[in-house]
Enzyme design. Structure first.
Site, PDB file in Angstrom:
ATOM      1  N   PHE A  14       0.879  -1.160   0.000  1.00 60.83           N
ATOM      2  CA  PHE A  14       0.000   0.000   0.000  1.00 60.83           C
ATOM      3  C   PHE A  14       0.924   1.220   0.000  1.00 60.83           C
ATOM      4  CE2 PHE A  14      -4.107  -2.038   0.797  1.00 60.83           C
ATOM      5  CZ  PHE A  14      -3.685  -3.325   1.125  1.00 60.83           C
ATOM      6  N   ASP A  15       1.276   1.674  -1.209  1.00 54.63           N
ATOM      7  CA  ASP A  15       2.373   2.637  -1.345  1.00 54.63           C
ATOM      8  C   ASP A  15       2.117   3.949  -0.620  1.00 54.63           C
ATOM      9  OD1 ASP A  15       3.952   0.920  -2.725  1.00 54.63           O
ATOM     10  OD2 ASP A  15       3.833   1.945  -4.655  1.00 54.63           O
ATOM     11  N   GLU A  46       1.772   2.973   3.507  1.00 52.74           N
ATOM     12  CA  GLU A  46       2.957   2.372   4.106  1.00 52.74           C
ATOM     13  C   GLU A  46       4.214   3.223   3.926  1.00 52.74           C
ATOM     14  OE1 GLU A  46       1.520  -2.318   3.715  1.00 52.74           O
ATOM     15  OE2 GLU A  46       2.962  -1.534   2.279  1.00 52.74           O
ATOM     16  N   GLY A  52       3.560  11.545  -0.367  1.00 56.54           N
ATOM     17  CA  GLY A  52       4.242  12.837  -0.303  1.00 56.54           C
ATOM     18  C   GLY A  52       5.721  12.670  -0.026  1.00 56.54           C
ATOM     19  N   TYR A 103       9.193   1.387  -8.829  1.00 60.97           N
ATOM     20  CA  TYR A 103       8.175   1.952  -9.722  1.00 60.97           C
ATOM     21  C   TYR A 103       8.042   3.464  -9.593  1.00 60.97           C
ATOM     22  CZ  TYR A 103       5.629  -1.575 -12.311  1.00 60.97           C
ATOM     23  OH  TYR A 103       5.268  -2.502 -13.234  1.00 60.97           O
ATOM     24  N   HIS A 136       1.457  -8.601 -11.357  1.00 64.25           N
ATOM     25  CA  HIS A 136       0.989  -7.768 -10.247  1.00 64.25           C
ATOM     26  C   HIS A 136      -0.122  -6.848 -10.722  1.00 64.25           C
ATOM     27  CE1 HIS A 136       4.020  -5.425 -12.385  1.00 64.25           C
ATOM     28  NE2 HIS A 136       3.395  -4.339 -11.956  1.00 64.25           N
ATOM     29  N   HIS A 185      -2.001  -2.737 -10.118  1.00 63.96           N
ATOM     30  CA  HIS A 185      -1.939  -1.381  -9.551  1.00 63.96           C
ATOM     31  C   HIS A 185      -3.382  -0.916  -9.353  1.00 63.96           C
ATOM     32  CE1 HIS A 185       2.338  -0.562 -11.003  1.00 63.96           C
ATOM     33  NE2 HIS A 185       2.013  -1.648 -11.671  1.00 63.96           N
ATOM     34  N   ASP A 189     -23.607  16.513   2.232  1.00 71.31           N
ATOM     35  CA  ASP A 189     -22.235  16.794   1.811  1.00 71.31           C
ATOM     36  C   ASP A 189     -21.561  15.440   1.599  1.00 71.31           C
ATOM     37  OD1 ASP A 189     -19.717  17.704   1.348  1.00 71.31           O
ATOM     38  OD2 ASP A 189     -19.449  18.714   3.278  1.00 71.31           O
TER      39      ASP A 189
END
Lengths: 670, 670
Positions: B311-312, B315, B319, B400, B457, B459, B610
């Protein structure tokens, strides 16, 4: 307001002619103006003086694929023999001729029997459009509606085919719809409703006329779109010359391909080949690609609109309907343009200036990149900006404009894109509020403006893709992604419970290649089973599909019988020079007797053969107010991507652009 | 070779600051370097001197939405109170703090219990990576393989969560994989196989080590990608300054929006509003948009790879992983750049130059066009070239690179795009030919080069889209396209047998808004039911979805329990400031206890509320040789398109660019 900081960008653009002398024809070059005139002369001579054949279609009769490929492998000063094919209407019959240009004679003549007519000529459409304006009953209908006939324009609409309409069978009829041009040029937005006008094109007269009801007229207000006529303030302002090429064979970066014009499909890309630095040779990717048909069924079953189920390519001709491109608007300032000629109804060549443009795209995309931080004391940030070459045609059939792009990328990808813009097809209605339209079962569209319904419809585009991966003999391979349960034996003794793997399936016959997309995850690859990479993977090109669409019409409905090539998104057929148009050769009033769905019933062998892939993409269109009076472009397309075609990335050694100074401009020579 | 014809294109580019003085904060501006330092000071003071808190995340604690909106409606010299949120690790616990910057004090402190850890710091990753290089057993493993340890680099991989691995529960552990950098910088392509190395990050030591087997080493040959190191000949050559902005509030053409940086999602677009010339006002479109999570599960269930289910964003931090952009490569020459700061592990601000770029895109597209030939004596060919503004960030987590774009169009559309490039994750294997890999159930990837398997894999990208169409109170409406049989009664007495119509359905609760795309044709619209056009259509923005992907992992598998937000492509939730990340707040070793799938179980009301839309797009990736050693970018994205938001096309009155002379260059002032 802050300051404006303008910069200059250098764009480098070049088109190379592969065959240096324009005296020698590339075997796929379209007929020149001179050749078209010669065809006219030869054909007219072959008929008695007063039989007045009408030319509906004239095009190069392409040499056989193997002859093209052998000639190109070793071009000779002597071009391949040039022949033309012509489709004519003579005495209410459709004639098919083949003309030998060197021998200056008709070498074959055939009369087409059975349903289906050739595409309409622009001239007969104009003549038919003028008929109501001097037709007594129409003048009375106009008076009844308070419409000044001098403010009326009419437009031809093909009638489709419905088995119940026996009165039309065998007759080249069209329906005419008229519009008001009073205070507007967006005539499609001001239809004169309640009339049925049927014209027999061969007799060029009104054969049926009904004034059924008077509907309210939508308003002209808010329909203007010419900048010169729009009230101030204008804006926002869009920030952004004009060259022409006469060579049809293009070479750009690592690509070469041939661009041709055909009155039926318009833009044709042939002989697309890419240079392989490992093999030190150009390798074949696509023998031919064009848009085979555009099916636009409207979704209003009522009297005025039920028949509107158009096949824009087969009925009107995509090439004949291709417009002259607007420099700096339709194509960027650095584009080069190409002209075309087609045969007018008497066979005289018609010149279409700027029918194609070709330009380099610098869209600010990234070709590839990587930042590496894992290696101590080494900082790497390698990046290459994307650049591609776009070949564009724009087709306008009546109200709609379709922007047709073929894009070539240095990585080996070919991308297509179709952009939808232009004017909606609307009908007048008594509603004054959207809630009334929503509550009615009769609206069949979105309430857009006073008395105006934008009709629901679809756009189905069918691409003809004669992919030749490293030669003609290819197979169509489905790489299915299949979920698996982890059996937890042997090496698998891990807590992971599941994964997916790839199960490869080669389509042996046409039936096995009919695919409705969206069912399961599958990679679709055209492979050459006879050519493999060093690691042993068959050379291939993969289709990354375009916007998925499935027909919503009933299979027994006339339009869907004719449009049955939309029943699948993918079809694969063995190459056959006569099978080029998914909806058949003669589409106007066709009955589904010809085309993809019919041919593939033979279930021919397609494994390790010269094969053609057909791909249907499209859009369901629920109009909205932003589409009025002029629709901002909506785009979609697909990608053909090399997949184990190269040993490695084809752009690994691409050279980045030289650095530029701020506020500077310069010229780069390679 | 033919001659080269270079042309010059003028690109006009401007960014306006909405709030003229940089002294007054836009309420959504990210924390400045000075503010981050202040947070560091205040937080450190709040702990005993030797407790050494580690800063894992520091960001603006955004004011409430209604406070932001009221302040912006009438900006005052006094900015809204600035507060910061911080996530720290202290004595093996996760602390959540809120800091008041004006009062200079910690106003709340909370200890997080339960599973899930904050994202990793770069520094602890570096420290962990160095551990094997001085660890006796590893040195022996290297010797056994004939590998020089000075030529080894190691990399941290998160371990995921599998209920069976009880030894990891409650411990911040990672796995380490090592690679050879001998003769290559593409280290990911030369993995040292057969080792299991587990590091406890809080203790910063190796807690588990296994040398299971010796596998062959892939070759370094052909893996170089730096141009300076690649052998000649190079090519093809790509034809193509550098400015910086410090204003986060942008105004461009008819758009205004706020660009911010957050260490977790990276690029955040807020307060996107578009000018409506009819209403003479800016109207709200999107309060906030960011990428909420990127889930990348690999599909090899064997010992070395089963846990690779990353979970890029959660994890590693999108940022923190955002790279400095390469001018002229990652962004075109006319781009402007923006810097960012985030808190390092000891709280000291870390400067990331050029973390975003902003540029005008002139890609040669057509904004809208129409050629009109139906009106006698009038020739019309109106065309407007497309121009848009792109905001870009590039995130590199290990091998990546993801290129993240937000694009604003004058027509009112917001388009997103994600581009995948960088280096494949590979494993070493004993194969020497693709046929061996194909015949094996153990390959789990494509045989790409000697001893090299590119692993299968996926994405999955999840976008957070807080759409506010003309205000916060909106509904989610499904416009289903439904086939109908023509009943042939009343007005319908025509030979047409079928058509489709639109049946509108407003989702009342979260359950009714969970959508798996691909089932049936539906237009998905966020509408403001309280604001209507003159004809009576509710103001709306429609989602034209991105590349559709569905999970192929089993629902009971650990990674899929954690990634259950991929079970649907669309989710809609009521706005809740704490619900921003689809995979939950603490993702490292999470157990699926937090996130979209959990929140929506409450099935809250979403009609005329909302609301926030979540959109999952993605790619299954079957590697091919062209992805080796560096993958050419593969792209996809979605469009948010105004749908009855405006009374008519927003670009009808767009002004085309002034004509330019051939071979000339010039500067355009508005």
């Amino acid at each position: 307001m802050a300051t404006i900081k303008p910069f200059l960008l250098v764009l480098l653009f070049s088109i190379f002619s592969r065959i240096s002398s324009s005296k020698t024809h590339h075997p796929l070059d379209p007929l020149t103006r001179e050749e078209l005139s010669l065809v006219q002369l030869i054909v007219k001579k072959s008929y008695p003086p007063r039989s007045s054949p009408v030319f509906h279609y004239v095009a190069l009769d392409e040499p056989e694929k193997h002859d093209v490929l052998s000639w190109l492998a070793k071009p000779e000063p002597e071009p391949l023999p040039r022949r033309a094919q012509a489709i004519l209407r003579v005495h209410k019959q459709t004639h098919e001729l083949v003309v030998d240009l060197k021998a200056r004679k008709v070498v074959s003549k055939h009369v087409h029997r059975g349903p289906g007519f050739p595409s309409l000529t622009l001239e007969e459409q104009t003549a038919a459009n003028d008929l109501p304006l001097t037709y007594g009953p129409f003048l009375r209908s106009a008076a009844k509606r308070g419409i000044d006939v001098s403010q009326v324009v009419c437009s031809v609409f093909t009638v489709g085919w419905f088995a119940e309409e026996k009165q039309f069978i065998g007759k080249r009829v069209v329906k005419i719809q008229c519009f008001s041009k009073k205070d507007t040029v967006s005539v499609y937005l001001l239809p004169v409703e309640g009339l049925t006008i049927v014209v027999d094109l061969d007799e060029m007269r009104i054969v049926e006329y009904k004034d059924r009801e008077v509907a309210p007229m939508p308003r002209a207000e808010g329909t203007e779109y010419r900048l010169s006529k729009l009230p101030l303030p204008h804006g926002p302002r869009i920030n952004d010359t004009y060259h022409r090429t006469f060579f049809h064979a293009c070479r750009w970066m690592n690509w070469e391909f041939h661009v041709s014009f055909d009155a039926r499909p318009g833009l044709v890309i042939s002989m697309a080949r890419i240079y392989d630095p490992d093999q030190k040779a150009f390798r074949s990717v696509m023998y031919r690609g064009h848009i085979s048909e555009l099916f636009v069924p409207y979704q209003d079953p009522t009297e005025d609109y039920y028949y509107k189920t158009f096949f824009d390519s087969g009925e009107f001709g995509f090439g004949v309907s291709a417009v002259s491109l607007v420099p700096n608007g339709d194509c960027p300032s650095h584009a080069v343009y190409m002209d075309a000629f087609y045969a007018g109804p008497d066979g005289t060549p018609v010149h279409v200036p700027n029918v194609f443009c070709i330009f380099e795209r610098h869209a600010g995309e990234v070709m590839w990149r990587h930042t590496e931080l894992a290696i101590p004391h080494v900082t790497i940030a390698e990046s290459r900006p994307e650049v591609s070459l776009v070949v564009r045609m724009i087709v306008t059939v009546g109200n709609y404009d379709h922007v047709i792009d073929w894009e070539f990328k240095p990585s080996g990808s070919i991308k297509t894109q179709v952009g939808l813009t232009g004017i909606l097809e609307v009908k007048a209605a008594n509603y004054t509020h959207a809630d009334q339209a929503a509550a009615s079962e009769e609206a069949h569209g979105t309430y857009l403006a006073e008395h105006t319904i934008g009709l629901y419809h679809d756009h189905f585009l069918t691409y003809y893709l004669d992919i030749d991966v490293d030669g003609a003999t290819n197979s169509f391979v489905k790489k299915n992604l299949v979920p698996r349960r982890n059996t937890n034996t042997g090496h698998h003794r891990t807590p992971r419970k599941s994964y997916w793997t790839v199960v490869t399936e080669t389509a042996r016959t046409e039936s096995e290649a009919k695919i409705r997309l969206g069912v399961g995850p599958t990679e679709l690859v055209i492979e050459n089973p006879n050519k493999k990479t060093k690691p042993g993977n068959p050379h291939g090109y993969r289709l990354i599909p375009g916007p998925v669409i499935h027909p919503l019409l009933a299979p027994d409905d006339g339009p869907q019988i004719r449009g049955s090539f939309t029943n699948y998104n993918i079809w694969v057929t063995p190459y056959n020079k006569t099978e080029r148009y998914a909806g058949g050769k003669y589409v106007d009033q066709s009955q589904g007797e010809d085309g993809l769905a019919v041919w593939t019933r033979r279930n021919r062998k397609i494994e390790n053969e010269d094969i053609v892939m057909w791909h249907v993409i499209g859009f369901h269109h629920v109009p909205c107010q932003e589409d009025f009076p002029m629709m901002p472009t909506l785009s979609g397309g697909f990608e053909l991507r090399p997949t184990n075609f190269f040993e490695r990335s084809a752009v690994l050694k691409a050279v980045p652009p030289p650095p530029m100074k701020a506020d500077g401009c310069g010229v780069v020579e390679p």
